[in-house]
Design a protein around this motif. Structure first.
Motif, PDB file in Angstrom:
ATOM      1  N   ALA B 134       0.921  -1.320  -0.005  1.00 30.95           N
ATOM      2  CA  ALA B 134      -0.069   0.176  -0.144  1.00 30.95           C
ATOM      3  C   ALA B 134       0.727   1.287   0.102  1.00 30.95           C
ATOM      4  CB  ALA B 134      -0.838  -0.130   1.150  1.00 30.95           C
ATOM      5  N   THR B 158      -2.965   6.113  -5.507  1.00 30.87           N
ATOM      6  CA  THR B 158      -3.235   5.415  -4.116  1.00 30.87           C
ATOM      7  C   THR B 158      -3.089   3.751  -4.619  1.00 30.87           C
ATOM      8  OG1 THR B 158      -4.100   7.060  -3.061  1.00 30.87           O
ATOM      9  CG2 THR B 158      -4.288   5.081  -1.973  1.00 30.87           C
ATOM     10  N   THR B 160      -3.677  -0.031  -3.303  1.00 26.74           N
ATOM     11  CA  THR B 160      -4.297  -0.718  -2.061  1.00 26.74           C
ATOM     12  C   THR B 160      -4.327  -2.243  -2.606  1.00 26.74           C
ATOM     13  OG1 THR B 160      -5.619   0.944  -1.843  1.00 26.74           O
ATOM     14  CG2 THR B 160      -5.896  -0.675  -0.590  1.00 26.74           C
TER      15      THR B 160
END
Lengths: 708, 229
Positions: B134, B158, B160
């Protein structure tokens, strides 16, 4: 089968992208063809490079205009107007036709509290019928709501004006065409203003207080001015065009259609042509392997054959080739890609797959009409390392030089070459009061024999099928030899016709020097010989050229006959002759950011001497929009309507419409009036444009296409 | 007169159609060919997806690595073969010369699709995705504008890691989502499948001769990788 269909659909999808515009906001246009309310201007600017075409009618006046956002803060407009039932000595069948130019400059851009402020000159170089100046401010109060207020001079101070500076003539000038500086910002001043409200992306409602009382129209025509209040509504279509409806001056309704486009955003981004070959990287051992050198000549021959075949698949042509242990030199002919960088990139990719491993340096020499125009040197290891990086990484490692003296000789295996095509053609004439736009459509049989790439015989035969160019019946007197104003005779008598039939010879007599000799039927009205010399260093923004022509007038039937350089005026019966020799010295300068200037000084066809200034804005994708003006030793009176020769040039690359790469373009020249002074030959293979496309400033401008 | 003009106009239209392909000069205006194609061709193309049987037949006919391209927006599909390797980059080409370049399964360029992705700055994003970690990474895409000027779009992504998924029977990996946003451009999100051993996602998805790449992530990313005006 399904795979083919799927891939075709990919392409169809891509093609469908053509014509889509970026959602940048184009403001509402007013009846003068510029950003504004109904009849009054506002201080909005269109996005840079916007080309706006409008056609509107209010009362008995038709107005058509072309506006171009020359720079982010500067816009120019050309307008053609016909006012019906207008009592004036220049009216034709009661319609007064007028051409006018406007310029508008943004003094202040809009800020949080500050409004946008614009100063404008309206009809500043014409007959003066629309002559006005203004300073206007516009502020966006909330999204969708704009308030505008300004002060006007001239026509825009005819209603409720108050005393300004000096006095101002309101005469309609007969010849026009000269800057009316003695009127600018003189005489009464009057306020104007309004509000524009857009509840959504499609609709705009406008309310304005106009300071134009339409004095000339009230005096000479049937116009009624009952109120200074105008209201309007715009509807914006999905494609960006606008339809506007107005109720104006308490007496008349108006309607207008506005179509905008932008050379920066029109077309398929990056094009839809097929993918290039991938670079083939070498291993360390391959790069060190010099074993093939023992059979250098044989390897050179087979490598050349394979490279020529590979280039042919890329629609490029190998014109010459030399192989050395560490260097390969390719003389490359590109008749396909509008961007030289793309042609060079594709050629380099082919070379990376075919050249022996030890060859580290690729020298690609673009050849223009068989003439080596520059030498672009690339390191193979850079190509291998930077294939997937930003294109600028490769640009900084690329060298641009003059084509070397030992450029590989032309390999003329496929010559002479005969090329032909049968295609539609169009011809047009504008601004004849009896028919403001005339058009011919027909078929054109075109043929070219390339004896070598630099000795070319080419011509075309056109046959009209439908059109009304030959309906031109107006005869206007000229005080000069009728070197252009007999165009109606040509239009009437020439069908079928041979617009051009020439033998062109191209050369490079010395480093940085390029030459052209064209013989034959040079253009629709003249035959003879034209010789040109161009000096253009490969890394320079500056170039010098000289052209000298020996011409004789062609017969009106535009076939093979000549009629000598004497003309007879149909109105006065006076016979005048003009010289066989004309020509120019030209200076070219690439100002940067796409702006270019050209100055031609010399003798024009009618024998008058003077100079032409041309300013153009060019885009990396080939669009070119410019204006030119010619002043010669002919007086404004002898020149006739317009006072001097001037006009606008629009060059549109064919690739915009198709998404496919092409070096072809279509140029439209709009002259306010075609007269005989300041006339140049319309030769279509002048050197500067073609040569400079291979030089560093131009190639670097479109370098993003190197990896395309 | 009117009728005559109409007849001539019709004749003209007919001639344009008939003449569109006449000649041996490649340099003639392609606009006529394009006009011809838009008037008389192109309407009979179907956009049906490539069937599993066709994929199987393609795989049986070649030893080259194969990917399946799908652009949802255009409802079109194609099969592409690996045609070149340059470092970690793999170029896949279709039979009609469209190409897509992948680096460990991440699209780094397309060619011949229209609105092509010219290049990317992907190092930071790829490092996070491959490590199934992450975090935040910068990602840059470059496109040509219709003006032929390079437009640079910068994103902040981002990353994840999500759940384990089965790509094909016996081949599984971890889904890693990269949600990217920009100040000027619409957001987008790609899902990569990274194999359990931490190897690159392409290899994970391509494991096994009969289960070569059905790269859902690549197809999804492709939609974002071509720029629509």
């Amino acid at each position: 089968m399904a795979r083919r269909a799927g891939i075709a659909a990919l392409l169809a999808g891509a093609t469908a992208l053509a014509g889509a515009a970026y959602p940048e906001t184009v403001p509402s246009y007013n009846l003068y063809g510029l950003p504004g309310l109904v009849d009054m201007p506002d201080a909005n600017m269109s996005p840079d490079a916007t080309l706006g075409l409008t056609y509107g009618r209010m009362g008995t006046a038709n107005r058509g205009s072309v506006s171009f956002q020359i720079a982010p803060r500067l816009v120019g407009t050309f307008r053609y107007t016909g006012i019906g039932s207008f009592d004036h000595r220049a009216s034709v069948d009661g319609v007064y036709y007028d051409r006018s130019f406007d310029l508008r400059f943004q003094l202040l851009t809009e800020g949080t509290w500050r409004p946008s402020v614009v100063v404008g000159l309206q009809d500043f170089i014409g007959t003066g019928i629309y002559s006005a100046e203004y300073i206007v401010a516009t502020k966006t109060i909330t999204p969708g709501l704009q308030v505008t207020g300004g002060l006007g001079w001239g026509r825009m101070a005819s209603y409720n004006g108050f005393g300004g500076f000096g006095t101002r003539s309101e005469e309609i000038l007969d010849e026009g065409g000269k800057p009316t500086t003695d009127r600018w910002f003189r005489g009464d001043i009057a306020p104007f203003g309004g509000v524009a409200w857009s509840p959504d992306d499609r609709l705009t409602f406008k309310l304005e207080y106009s300071s134009d009382q339409y004095d000339l129209e009230r005096e000479n025509s049937t116009f009624e001015h009952n109120s200074p209040i105008n209201v309007g509504m715009d509807y914006r279509f999905k494609g960006g065009s606008q339809l506007s409806l107005y109720y104006a001056y308490g007496s008349t309704i108006g309607a207008q259609y506005t179509y905008t486009m932008n050379p920066k955003t029109l077309g398929v981004p990056g094009g839809v042509e097929t993918a290039p070959l991938p670079i083939k990287p070498r291993t360390g051992a391959e790069a060190r392997d010099l074993g093939w050198i023992s059979e250098l000549a044989a390897t050179e021959a087979t490598t050349q054959t394979r490279l020529a075949r590979s280039l042919k698949r890329e629609k490029l042509e190998l014109e010459g080739f030399r192989l050395e242990p560490h260097r390969a030199t390719l003389r490359l002919r590109n008749e396909t890609y509008g961007a030289t960088s793309q042609a060079v990139g594709r050629a380099a990719r082919s070379m990376s797959r075919i050249m022996p491993g030890s060859v580290e340096e690729f020298v690609i020499i673009p050849s223009e009409n068989g003439v080596p125009a520059s030498a672009i040197t690339l390191r193979r290891s850079d190509l291998e390392a930077l294939e997937n990086e930003a294109a600028t990484e490769m640009l900084v490692r690329t060298r641009f030089d003059e084509a070397p003296a030992d450029t590989p000789k032309m390999d003329l295996e496929d010559y002479p070459k005969f090329l032909w095509s049968l295609a539609p053609y169009y011809g047009y004439a504008t601004f004849d009061p009896d028919g403001p736009l005339r058009l011919d459509l027909g078929v054109s049989l075109r043929g070219t024999i390339e004896f070598t790439p630099n000795i070319v015989l080419s011509g075309s035969l056109n046959k009209k099928i439908v059109g009304n160019l030959d309906d031109v019946t107006r005869e206007s007197e000229s005080k000069l030899p009728r070197v252009r104003t007999d165009y109606a005779e040509y239009a009437r008598e020439a069908d079928p016709k041979i617009p051009r039939l020439t033998l062109g010879l191209y050369g490079k007599p010395a480093p940085q020097l390029y030459s052209r000799l064209t013989l034959g039927y040079l253009e629709p009205m003249y035959a003879g010989a034209s010789a040109e010399l161009l000096w253009k260093p490969v890394d320079s923004r500056f170039a010098l050229g000289a052209e000298i022509n020996y011409v004789e007038r062609r017969d009106f039937d535009m076939l093979f006959g000549l009629q000598g350089n004497e003309t007879t005026d149909p109105v006065t019966g006076i016979t005048r002759s003009f010289p066989h020799v004309n020509g120019h010295v030209s200076a070219y300068y690439d100002i940067g950011n796409g702006y270019n200037a050209q100055l031609d000084v010399g003798r024009y066809i009618a024998g008058d001497t003077g100079a032409t200034v041309t300013l153009t804005r060019e885009f990396a994708n080939g669009w070119r929009i410019g204006a030119f003006a010619t002043k010669t030793d002919i007086s404004a009176k002898d020149f006739g309507e317009g006072s001097f020769d001037k006009g606008l040039i629009f060059t549109i690359p064919v690739s915009i419409g198709t998404g496919q790469p092409s070096r072809n373009d279509s140029t439209l020249t709009i002259r306010s009036v075609q007269r005989d002074g300041g006339a140049k030959l319309a030769i279509d293979d002048r050197l500067y444009e073609r040569i400079r496309e291979n030089h560093e400033p131009d190639v670097a401008a479109s370098w993003g296409r190197f990896w395309r | 007169m009117k009728l005559k003009t109409t007849c001539r106009a019709a004749l003209m239209a007919g001639l344009i159609a008939a003449l569109a392909g006449c000649g041996n000069d490649d340099r003639r205006d392609p606009i006529y060919d394009a006009a011809y194609a838009s008037l008389f061709g192109g309407g009979d193309e179907d956009n049906k997806p490539i069937s599993d049987q066709e994929i199987a037949a393609t795989l049986a006919a070649t030893d080259l690595p194969v990917i399946r391209l799908r652009i949802e927006e255009r409802k079109s599909e194609a099969v592409a073969f690996e045609i070149e390797r340059n470092g970690e980059h793999r170029t896949y080409g279709t039979a009609s010369r469209q190409a897509i370049v992948l680096r460990h399964g991440m699209i780094t360029a397309t060619r011949g699709l229209g609105g092509d992705l010219m290049s990317v700055e992907e190092d930071a994003l790829l490092r996070l995705v491959r490590a199934r970690s992450a975090g935040q990474a910068r990602f840059v895409q470059r496109f040509l504008t219709p003006e032929d000027v390079t437009e640079v779009l910068a994103y902040s992504c981002t990353v994840t890691p999500q759940q384990q998924v089965e790509v094909t029977p016996g081949v599984s990996g971890m889904a890693v989502r990269a949600a990217c946003s920009s100040e000027t451009e619409p957001d987008f999100a790609d899902v990569y499948i990274v194999d359990a051993g931490g190897r690159d996602p392409r290899r994970a998805a391509m494991a096994g001769r009969d289960h070569r790449l059905r790269h859902a992530a690549a197809a999804a990313a492709l939609i974002n990788a071509t720029r629509h005006a």
